[in-house]
Design an enzyme around this catalytic site. Structure first.
Site, mmCIF file in Angstrom:
data_model
loop_
_atom_site.group_PDB
_atom_site.id
_atom_site.type_symbol
_atom_site.label_atom_id
_atom_site.label_comp_id
_atom_site.label_asym_id
_atom_site.label_seq_id
_atom_site.Cartn_x
_atom_site.Cartn_y
_atom_site.Cartn_z
ATOM 1 N N HIS A 1 0.877 -1.170 0.000
ATOM 2 C CA HIS A 1 0.000 0.000 0.000
ATOM 3 C C HIS A 1 0.912 1.218 0.000
ATOM 4 O O HIS A 1 1.850 1.288 0.788
ATOM 5 C CB HIS A 1 -0.882 -0.018 1.248
ATOM 6 C CG HIS A 1 -2.039 0.914 1.173
ATOM 7 N ND1 HIS A 1 -1.875 2.278 1.116
ATOM 8 C CD2 HIS A 1 -3.373 0.683 1.135
ATOM 9 C CE1 HIS A 1 -3.071 2.848 1.039
ATOM 10 N NE2 HIS A 1 -4.000 1.901 1.049
ATOM 11 N N ARG B 1 -5.958 9.513 -1.734
ATOM 12 C CA ARG B 1 -5.469 9.774 -3.094
ATOM 13 C C ARG B 1 -6.652 9.900 -4.042
ATOM 14 O O ARG B 1 -6.646 10.714 -4.957
ATOM 15 C CB ARG B 1 -4.512 8.668 -3.540
ATOM 16 C CG ARG B 1 -3.150 8.789 -2.860
ATOM 17 C CD ARG B 1 -2.193 7.710 -3.308
ATOM 18 N NE ARG B 1 -2.618 6.399 -2.878
ATOM 19 C CZ ARG B 1 -2.879 5.379 -3.690
ATOM 20 N NH1 ARG B 1 -2.745 5.512 -4.983
ATOM 21 N NH2 ARG B 1 -3.268 4.217 -3.196
#
Ligand SMILES: Cc1cc2nc3c(=O)[nH]c(=O)nc-3n(C[C@H](O)[C@H](O)[C@H](O)COP(=O)(O)OP(=O)(O)OC[C@H]3O[C@@H](n4cnc5c(N)ncnc54)[C@H](O)[C@@H]3O)c2cc1C
Length: 573
Positions: free
Chosen positions: A238, A260
C-alpha cells in the site's frame, strides 16, 4: 503431554469477514449443526476485516455493472486472476452488501437522495466503494460479531491453530491441533469440515499494515499439509503507510486510498509532486505503480530527513478532508501530523497477499474436508488486488464456504485422526528449552530487513537468491534459539517463536515464487525482467512443499470468460 479433545461438525479457523460470514451462513443453513469458530485473538477484536478503512467494492449504481467491476478486477490483476472466482466475487458482492445492510444491520454512508454513497478508489473505472466514513471494517465486524454472539455458535478464543491433522489415510482432514493460549495446553478439535480463514497477512516486512495476530499460520499449515499455494510472489504494498518513527507500531499502518482518490498529492523530500512523472493517472494509478514510484524516489535519496515521503491534502478544502476522513485525521494527529492542513510522512507498506491456497469456486481445496476463504485463498485477484475487493472477497467466499460446508457435513462423519501426526505436530511446536531467554528480536529485525530489501517492491535474481540463503540461516537460528521452560499460559515468547516459524516458512515461499516468475506484472516487479510476458500465455506460480523442499510449477491461466484484448463491456456495454 496433556491433550484436550473436542469435536464439532464445522470448525472455522479465524474470525474475520470470511470466518464470521461462514459461521452465520452455515448456521442459517442448518441451525442444528455444531459450529465452532476458533480464533487466535478475541472474536470481534482481531484480524484485518476490523481494520478496513476505505470500504467495499460492489456494482450497485445504475450506470455501473458487474461486468465493469469484473473487467476492472481482471485488468487490475493483470490477467492472472482465476476468472470464475473473480466472477463469483463481483456477482455475489451485490448479495452480501444487501445482507450486510438489511439483515445484519450495517449502516453505510448515503447520498442525500437515499442511495448508498460509493466513493472513488484507485484502479477502478467507476466509483463503487461502499463505506462507513473511513472506519468501514469496525461497522462490519461489530455487526457480524453481534450476530454470532446471539447464536448457538461455539467460540474458542485465544485458541491458536498450529497444524491441520489428517485422517489415517492421509487423504482427508480429520481435525486441527491447537494451543489454548490461556493455559498453554494443546487441544485437538476433530471436525467433519474445516475452514481455513486465518487471513494471510504479510507481516514479515519491515513496514506492514495487517494486525499483529496475523503471522501466515494458515498458509504455513497448508504448505505443511501438501496443499498447493498460488501467486505467492504477489505481495501488495500500500503506498501510504504512516511513517511516524521507529519507536511506534503506528509506523506502517495504513492511510487509506480514498485520500489519493479524493485528490491527495504525494510529495518527495523536496516537497515536489512526483507521481505525474511516473504515470498518467498520477496518484490514482494502481497501488503497484504508486508504490514502485515511491520506492524509486526513496532509492534515489529524494526523501524526507527521516527517509520517507509525504502525502499532502492541504490544497483541498479543510472541512471536506476533516469530514470525509475523520479517522485518518485523528490517527495522524495522534502521531503529531495535521492531515487536513499539513504534510504527513508516508512509506509504502506491505498490505495484502494476493497469493494463497488454490481453491475451487465452492471453496473446496485439494484436501477432502478442508475449505478455504478470504485472504488465505489464492486466485481471486491475480497480480494485484483492487482496493475495496479485499473485504468483498472475504465476505463473499466466507458465505459460500458456510453454505457449502453445511450441505457437505450432512453427508459426512467424523474421521479418526492420525495420532502419530498429532505427536509430530506437537514436537514441532516445542522450542529447545534453555535456562535463559534467547532473544527473538534481532531475528525478527533480520527477517524484516531481508524481506523489505531483497523480496520487496523491486526484486532481482541476485537479491532473491541471497534472501533464500538468509531465510535458511534464520530458520536454523530460530530452531537453535531456546526459551525457558516456564509457565506456558500466555507465553508471548513461545508464541513469538511460533509466529517467526510461520513467517520464515511463508517468506521462503514468496521468495521462491518471485524467483520463478521471470516477468514483471502487477505487484511483482523484477528489475532484471522489467517487461510483462505475453498476456495470452499467462501462467501462475503454483508451489507445493514436499518434505523441506518447495516445488514450483507454472500453470496456464484459463481465460474462461474473456481473453486478453477482449472486454465483457463490448458484449454488455
Ligand atoms: C489496515 C487495513 C485496511 C484495509 N482496508 C481495506 C479496505 O478498505 N477495503 C478492502 O476491501 N480491504 C481492506 N483491507 C483488506 C481486508 O482487511 C482483508 O482483505 C480482509 O478483511 C481479510 O479478511 P479475512 O477474513 O480473510 O481475514 P481477517 O479479517 O484478517 O481475519 C483473520 C482471522 O484469523 C485469525 N487467525 C490468524 N491466525 C490464526 C491461527 N493460527 N489460529 C486461529 N486463528 C487465527 C485472526 O485472529 C483473525 O481473527 C485492509 C487491510 C488492512 C490491514
Amino acid at each position: 503431554m496433556k491433550l484436550r479433545e473436542l469435536s464439532t461438525d464445522i470448525l472455522i479457523l479465524g474470525a474475520g469477514g470470511a470466518g464470521l460470514f461462514a459461521a452465520l451462513h452455515a448456521h442459517k443453513a442448518d441451525p442444528a449443526l455444531r459450529i465452532a469458530v476458533a480464533v487466535k485473538g478475541l472474536l470481534g477484536k482481531c484480524g484485518c476485516t476490523r481494520m478496513v478503512q476505505g470500504g467495499y467494492n460492489v456494482a450497485l449504481a445504475q450506470e455501473d455493472s458487474i461486468e465493469r467491476h469484473f473487467m476492472d478486477t481482471i485488468e487490475g490483476g493483470k490477467w492472472l486472476p482465476d476468472q470464475d472466482l473473480a466472477w463469483k466475487l463481483v456477482t455475489l458482492a451485490v448479495e452480501r452488501i444487501h445482507e450486510l445492510e438489511n439483515e445484519l444491520g450495517c449502516f453505510f454512508d448515503r447520498n442525500p437522495d437515499g442511495t448508498v454513497h460509493q466513493k472513488a478508489f484507485a484502479g477502478q473505472t467507476f466509483d463503487r466503494t461502499v463505506h462507513k466514513g473511513d472506519l468501514t471494517g469496525i461497522e462490519i465486524i461489530n455487526r457480524l460479531a453481534e450476530q454470532v454472539w446471539a447464536r448457538k455458535i461455539d467460540r474458542l478464543e485465544e485458541f491458536r491453530a498450529v497444524e491441520l491433522i489428517k485422517d489415517r489415510s492421509g487423504a482427508a482432514v480429520a481435525g486441527v491441533l491447537f494451543i489454548d493460549m490461556r493455559t498453554g495446553e494443546y487441544a485437538l478439535v476433530r471436525a467433519k469440515a474445516v475452514l481455513l480463514a486465518t487471513g494471510g497477512g504479510p507481516t514479515m516486512y519491515k513496514y506492514h499494515t495487517p494486525s499483529g495476530d496475523k503471522t501466515c499460520d494458515g498458509l504455513a499449515m497448508a504448505l505443511r499439509a501438501g496443499l498447493p499455494l498460488r501467486d505467492m510472489e504477489m505481495v501488495q504494498f500500500h503506498p501510504t503507510g504512516l511513517y511516524a518513527g521507529t519507536h511506534t507500531r503506528m509506523t506502517g499502518t495504513v492511510l487509506e486510498e480514498g485520500l489519493r482518490g479524493a485528490g491527495g498529492h504525494l510529495l518527495n523530500g523536496a516537497k515536489e509532486r512526483f507521481m505525474p512523472k511516473y504515470d498518467s493517472k498520477a496518484e490514482r494509478a494502481t497501488r503497484d505503480f504508486v508504490s514502485r514510484a515511491m520506492y524509486a524516489e526513496m532509492r534515489a535519496g529524494r526523501t524526507s530527513p527521516n527517509g520517507g515521503l509525504y502525502i499532502s491534502m492541504r490544497h483541498l478544502d479543510r472541512k471536506l478532508v476533516e469530514g470525509q476522513f475523520r479517522g485518518m485525521v485523528e490517527r495522524c494527529a495522534d502521531c503529531g501530523f495535521d492531515l487536513a492542513g499539513g504534510l504527513v510522512e508516508v512509506v509504502p507498506t506491505a498490505h495484502y497477499m494476493m497469493g494463497g491456497v488454490e481453491f475451487a469456486a465452492d471453496c473446496s481445496t485439494m484436501l477432502k474436508g478442508l475449505f478455504v476463504a478470504g485472504e488465505d485463498a489464492g486466485g481471486v485477484h491475480g497480480a494485484n488486488r483492487l482496493g475495496g475487493n479485499g473485504v468483498a472477497n472475504s465476505t463473499v467466499f466466507g458465505a459460500v464456504a458456510g453454505d457449502v460446508m453445511a450441505e457437505w457435513v450432512s453427508k459426512e462423519g467424523l474421521r479418526e485422526s492420525d495420532t502419530a501426526a498429532v505427536e509430530r505436530a506437537i514436537a514441532a511446536c516445542e522450542p529447545r528449552i534453555s535456562k535463559s531467554h534467547g532473544s527473538l528480536e534481532p531475528l525478527r529485525e533480520k527477517l524484516y530487513e531481508t524481506m523489505w530489501r531483497k523480496v520487496g517492491i523491486i526484486r532481482d535474481a541476485a537479491g532473491l537468491g541471497s534472501a533464500l540463503s538468509d531465510l535458511d540461516a534464520m530458520e536454523r537460528e530460530l530452531l537453535e534459539t531456546g526459551i525457558p521452560d516456564t509457565d506456558r499460559a500466555f507465553s508471548l515468547t513461545w508464541h513469538d517463536w511460533l509466529n517467526l516459524k510461520s513467517l520464515v516458512q511463508v517468506s521462503r515461499a514468496i521468495a521462491e515464487a518471485a524467483l520463478a516468475r521471470t516477468d514483471s506484472r502487477g505487484a511483482h516487479f523484477r528489475e532484471d525482467f522489467p517487461n510483462t510476458g505475453p498476456l495470452a500465455s499467462s501462467a501462475f506460480t503454483s508451489l507445493t512443499q514436499a518434505g523441506n523442499k518447495l516445488e514450483i510449477r507454472m500453470k496456464p491461466v484459463a481465460f474462461s470468460r474473456v481473453r486478453p484484448g477482449e472486454s465483457l463491456l463490448a458484449r454488455h456495454p
